[in-house]
Design an enzyme around this catalytic site. Structure first.
Site, PDB file in Angstrom:
ATOM      1  CG  ASP A  36      -8.036   7.399   9.847  1.00 58.08           C
ATOM      2  OD1 ASP A  36      -9.261   7.612   9.876  1.00 58.08           O
ATOM      3  OD2 ASP A  36      -7.546   6.317   9.493  1.00 58.08           O
ATOM      4  CB  CYS A  86      -3.443   2.463   4.745  1.00 57.34           C
ATOM      5  SG  CYS A  86      -1.859   1.634   4.671  1.00 57.34           S
ATOM      6  CB  SER A 154      -7.549  -3.720  -3.978  1.00 60.88           C
ATOM      7  OG  SER A 154      -8.360  -4.891  -3.969  1.00 60.88           O
ATOM      8  CE1 TYR A 167     -11.505  -0.740  -2.367  1.00 64.80           C
ATOM      9  CE2 TYR A 167     -11.301  -2.896  -3.387  1.00 64.80           C
ATOM     10  CZ  TYR A 167     -10.928  -1.986  -2.419  1.00 64.80           C
ATOM     11  OH  TYR A 167      -9.981  -2.330  -1.491  1.00 64.80           O
ATOM     12  CE  LYS A 171      -8.189   0.458  -3.018  1.00 60.58           C
ATOM     13  NZ  LYS A 171      -7.357   1.206  -2.068  1.00 60.58           N
TER      14      LYS A 171
HETATM   15  N1  LIG Z   1      -8.938  -5.266   4.102  1.00 65.09           N
HETATM   16  C1  LIG Z   1      -8.790  -5.776   2.879  1.00 65.09           C
HETATM   17  O1  LIG Z   1      -9.113  -6.942   2.620  1.00 65.09           O
HETATM   18  C2  LIG Z   1      -8.214  -4.933   1.762  1.00 65.09           C
HETATM   19  C3  LIG Z   1      -7.957  -5.579   0.547  1.00 65.09           C
HETATM   20  C4  LIG Z   1      -7.418  -4.842  -0.492  1.00 65.09           C
HETATM   21  C5  LIG Z   1      -7.155  -3.498  -0.327  1.00 65.09           C
HETATM   22  N2  LIG Z   1      -7.425  -2.901   0.862  1.00 65.09           N
HETATM   23  C6  LIG Z   1      -7.150  -1.476   0.955  1.00 65.09           C
HETATM   24  O2  LIG Z   1      -6.325  -1.247   2.065  1.00 65.09           O
HETATM   25  C7  LIG Z   1      -6.560   0.068   2.588  1.00 65.09           C
HETATM   26  C8  LIG Z   1      -6.807  -0.045   4.079  1.00 65.09           C
HETATM   27  O3  LIG Z   1      -7.972  -0.825   4.275  1.00 65.09           O
HETATM   28  P1  LIG Z   1      -8.373  -1.477   5.678  1.00 65.09           P
HETATM   29  O4  LIG Z   1      -8.848  -2.829   5.384  1.00 65.09           O
HETATM   30  O5  LIG Z   1      -7.290  -1.258   6.664  1.00 65.09           O
HETATM   31  O6  LIG Z   1      -9.663  -0.600   6.009  1.00 65.09           O
HETATM   32  P2  LIG Z   1     -10.148   0.110   7.358  1.00 65.09           P
HETATM   33  O7  LIG Z   1     -11.542   0.529   7.071  1.00 65.09           O
HETATM   34  O8  LIG Z   1      -9.863  -0.741   8.537  1.00 65.09           O
HETATM   35  O9  LIG Z   1      -9.194   1.403   7.441  1.00 65.09           O
HETATM   36  C9  LIG Z   1      -9.295   2.443   6.527  1.00 65.09           C
HETATM   37  C10 LIG Z   1      -9.028   3.742   7.258  1.00 65.09           C
HETATM   38  O10 LIG Z   1      -9.078   4.797   6.284  1.00 65.09           O
HETATM   39  C11 LIG Z   1      -9.726   5.906   6.865  1.00 65.09           C
HETATM   40  N3  LIG Z   1     -10.284   6.749   5.817  1.00 65.09           N
HETATM   41  C12 LIG Z   1     -11.329   6.492   4.997  1.00 65.09           C
HETATM   42  N4  LIG Z   1     -11.537   7.541   4.178  1.00 65.09           N
HETATM   43  C13 LIG Z   1     -10.609   8.477   4.483  1.00 65.09           C
HETATM   44  C14 LIG Z   1     -10.307   9.762   3.985  1.00 65.09           C
HETATM   45  N5  LIG Z   1     -11.035  10.318   3.012  1.00 65.09           N
HETATM   46  N6  LIG Z   1      -9.262  10.420   4.522  1.00 65.09           N
HETATM   47  C15 LIG Z   1      -8.525   9.885   5.527  1.00 65.09           C
HETATM   48  N7  LIG Z   1      -8.779   8.672   6.048  1.00 65.09           N
HETATM   49  C16 LIG Z   1      -9.805   7.971   5.533  1.00 65.09           C
HETATM   50  C17 LIG Z   1     -10.800   5.296   7.768  1.00 65.09           C
HETATM   51  O11 LIG Z   1     -11.230   6.213   8.754  1.00 65.09           O
HETATM   52  C18 LIG Z   1     -10.077   4.089   8.335  1.00 65.09           C
HETATM   53  O12 LIG Z   1      -9.427   4.406   9.554  1.00 65.09           O
HETATM   54  C19 LIG Z   1      -7.738   0.614   1.779  1.00 65.09           C
HETATM   55  O13 LIG Z   1      -7.243   1.425   0.747  1.00 65.09           O
HETATM   56  C20 LIG Z   1      -8.363  -0.614   1.189  1.00 65.09           C
HETATM   57  O14 LIG Z   1      -9.063  -0.352  -0.020  1.00 65.09           O
HETATM   58  C21 LIG Z   1      -7.959  -3.584   1.910  1.00 65.09           C
END
Ligand SMILES: NC(=O)c1ccc[n+]([C@@H]2O[C@H](COP(=O)([O-])OP(=O)(O)OC[C@H]3O[C@@H](n4cnc5c(N)ncnc54)[C@H](O)[C@@H]3O)[C@@H](O)[C@H]2O)c1
Length: 259
Positions: A36, A86, A154, A167, A171
């Protein structure tokens, strides 16, 4: 594939959905390398998880940095059995602004680069590590489960809203990776699956105002709330365990359909 004593790369594992997956794998006796950008959160999580967890600061768009994360798993845990990708960002930007000026191209590309190109980058380096291990191990039985690559899309891949061009298309690209990679990696015993979450209560969602969050909750048919990160982790654990899940995208969304 069993989790106990096996090792998994969890990108974006310092927060939200990835953090929950890392916790679930360690709880089941597996090892995790958390890759991360967020160094402080990643380091405190591995300090809490103990001997079965390592952290490496890593940008998923960098070939060298993801390779270093894979190398760490090989050196510290004797190899990798899979990845749960993720790492991701949400880019919100309309094609035209209020004065009809065009969107910033850099912002669009940044979302596609991290969410889609990053997923491909992780998949290619993890698959290479597993395929080489399998090729060098004469005890591996033909047609046996050797690895699993799980990506995170997503529901925006299917139900994209105004402002989600970057986005949603990034996805949708992750969805599009699933079947060709699963077909290609079948001969190595590596499965490829994608989870398409609805709306989950993670730090990513903290950026939206309380009112908008309440509206999202009302829009979920059942259960009428945001998803909990451990519900995502439970599905990831099931996908690892269930060898017949391959080449598919699973929506995990309480039946929400975005309009
Ligand atoms: N939370 C939601 O409602 C939701 C819905 C659909 C999809 N998602 C997807 O789930 C995944 C996780 O999301 P989340 O909600 O846990 O978000 P979050 O922001 O809590 O966690 C994402 C993590 O990714 C890390 N990150 C970002 N860019 C990076 C990079 N270039 N290299 C390495 N690490 C990187 C960040 O530092 C963070 O720790 C994402 O792909 C997001 O698009 C989330």
């Amino acid at each position: 594939m069993q989790i106990e004593k096996h090792s998994f790369l969890v990108t974006g594992g310092a927060s939200g959905l990835g953090e929950s997956v890392a916790r679930a794998i360690v709880e089941q006796g597996g090892n995790v390398v958390i890759a991360d950008l967020n160094q402080s959160a990643g380091q405190s999580l591995v300090a809490e998880l103990g001997d079965n967890a390592r952290f490496v600061r890593c940008d998923v768009t960098s070939g060298d940095e993801v390779q270093a994360a894979v190398d760490m798993a090989e050196k510290e845990f004797g190899g990798l059995q899979g990845s749960i990708n993720c790492a991701g960002i949400a880019v919100v930007q309309k094609l035209l602004d209020r004065e009809n000026n065009p969107a910033d191209l850099e912002s669009f590309s940044r979302g596609v680069n991290i969410n889609l190109v990053g997923s491909f980058n992780v998949a290619r380096l993890v698959a290479a590590s597993i395929a080489k291990r399998v090729a060098n191990d004469s005890s591996v039985e033909k047609n046996s489960d050797q690895g699993v690559i799980i990506n995170t899309a997503s529901i925006a891949a299917f139900d994209g809203q105004v402002g989600q061009a970057s986005y949603s298309s990034s996805k949708a690209g992750v969805v599009g990776l699933t079947l060709p990679l699963a077909r290609e990696l079948a001969r190595h015993g590596i499965r490829v699956m994608t989870i398409a979450p609805g709306v989950f209560a993670t730090p990513m969602m903290d950026t939206i105002p309380e009112k908008a969050r309440e509206q999202l909750e009302v829009g979920v048919p059942y259960p009428k709330r945001l998803g909990a990160p451990n519900e995502f982790a439970k599905l990831a654990v099931h996908i690892i365990d269930n060898a017949y899940l391959n080449g598919e995208v699973i929506r995990l969304d309480g039946a929400i359909r975005m309009v």
